[in-house]
Motif scaffolding. Sequence first.
Motif, PDB file in Angstrom:
ATOM      1  N   GLY A 117      37.732  47.238  41.282  1.00 27.39           N
ATOM      2  CA  GLY A 117      38.623  47.738  42.059  1.00 27.39           C
ATOM      3  C   GLY A 117      40.455  46.769  42.722  1.00 27.39           C
ATOM      4  O   GLY A 117      41.025  47.612  42.914  1.00 27.39           O
ATOM      5  N   ILE A 118      39.615  45.853  43.220  1.00 29.22           N
ATOM      6  CA  ILE A 118      41.057  44.503  43.625  1.00 29.22           C
ATOM      7  C   ILE A 118      42.291  44.787  42.228  1.00 29.22           C
ATOM      8  O   ILE A 118      41.841  44.406  41.194  1.00 29.22           O
ATOM      9  N   ARG A 119      42.736  44.389  43.123  1.00 28.16           N
ATOM     10  CA  ARG A 119      44.328  44.357  42.008  1.00 28.16           C
ATOM     11  C   ARG A 119      44.903  43.234  42.420  1.00 28.16           C
ATOM     12  O   ARG A 119      45.149  42.668  43.661  1.00 28.16           O
ATOM     13  N   ASN A 125      41.747  44.281  50.041  1.00 31.36           N
ATOM     14  CA  ASN A 125      42.275  42.176  49.621  1.00 31.36           C
ATOM     15  C   ASN A 125      41.347  41.652  49.470  1.00 31.36           C
ATOM     16  O   ASN A 125      40.933  40.432  49.004  1.00 31.36           O
ATOM     17  N   SER A 126      39.817  42.305  49.387  1.00 35.54           N
ATOM     18  CA  SER A 126      38.854  41.312  49.010  1.00 35.54           C
ATOM     19  C   SER A 126      38.074  42.219  47.897  1.00 35.54           C
ATOM     20  O   SER A 126      37.566  43.640  48.385  1.00 35.54           O
ATOM     21  N   ASP A 175      36.362  39.299  34.766  1.00 34.01           N
ATOM     22  CA  ASP A 175      37.783  39.331  34.123  1.00 34.01           C
ATOM     23  C   ASP A 175      38.657  39.993  33.937  1.00 34.01           C
ATOM     24  O   ASP A 175      39.021  40.963  33.575  1.00 34.01           O
ATOM     25  N   HIS A 176      38.990  40.267  35.586  1.00 38.68           N
ATOM     26  CA  HIS A 176      40.012  41.090  35.691  1.00 38.68           C
ATOM     27  C   HIS A 176      39.788  42.623  36.252  1.00 38.68           C
ATOM     28  O   HIS A 176      41.172  42.876  35.734  1.00 38.68           O
ATOM     29  N   VAL A 177      38.951  42.770  35.761  1.00 39.49           N
ATOM     30  CA  VAL A 177      38.659  44.045  35.805  1.00 39.49           C
ATOM     31  C   VAL A 177      36.951  44.757  36.224  1.00 39.49           C
ATOM     32  O   VAL A 177      37.144  44.728  37.634  1.00 39.49           O
TER      33      VAL A 177
END
Length: 206
Positions: A164-166, A108-109, A145-147
């Motif tokens: 790695g975070i989603r 989560n982080s 940038d969401h990646v």
Amino acid sequence: MFGCWDREARMAAMFTCCLGCCGEGGSGHIPLKEMPTVQLDTHHMGTDVVIVKSGRRICGTGGCLANAPLHQNKSYFEFKIQSSGVWGVGVATQKVNLNQVPLGRDTNSLVLRHDGSVYHNNEEKNRLPANSLPQEGDIVGITYDHVEMNLYLNGKNMHCPASGIRGTVYPVVYVDDSAILDCQFSDFYHTAPQGFEKILFEQQIF
């Protein structure tokens, strides 16, 4: 008599223009007077965290999320290290445990820690060069940038990507051991990298 009427008409026109210019401003934007401010969110912080300076400074012990998720494609924000200690900055979901520092222990982080390591899911994803560890007074910039999350130190790209975070993420910061950090979500110390901009609330994006 006509002069008085003219003056009233001009005043009315100016008032209308002010409402129009300061209000809609552009297609899809909410009126300026209702525009929320991106700041640290006292509804999403650790129990021993103290937030001051209109939601821009964090001290105490624990973490805090910003009040705006990173919906847009490319976001940039900054943190200034006012007082050194144990700290971390990055992105996190609302599921993160803000009472448990350091962050980066679970999915989560994704955070840069004060020792230069970048952690996600209890795994070191990257590390700043040993000669580029942030010090008191330094500005840490973050792009997302969401990646990838990328790190900047006093305006310089550290070429230290991590991913790695989603899911829906928010800016996050945590402090301990007397650290004090200031958040800068606009009026940046350094120009945002090309293509990146300040965090926008969802209704401002369209």
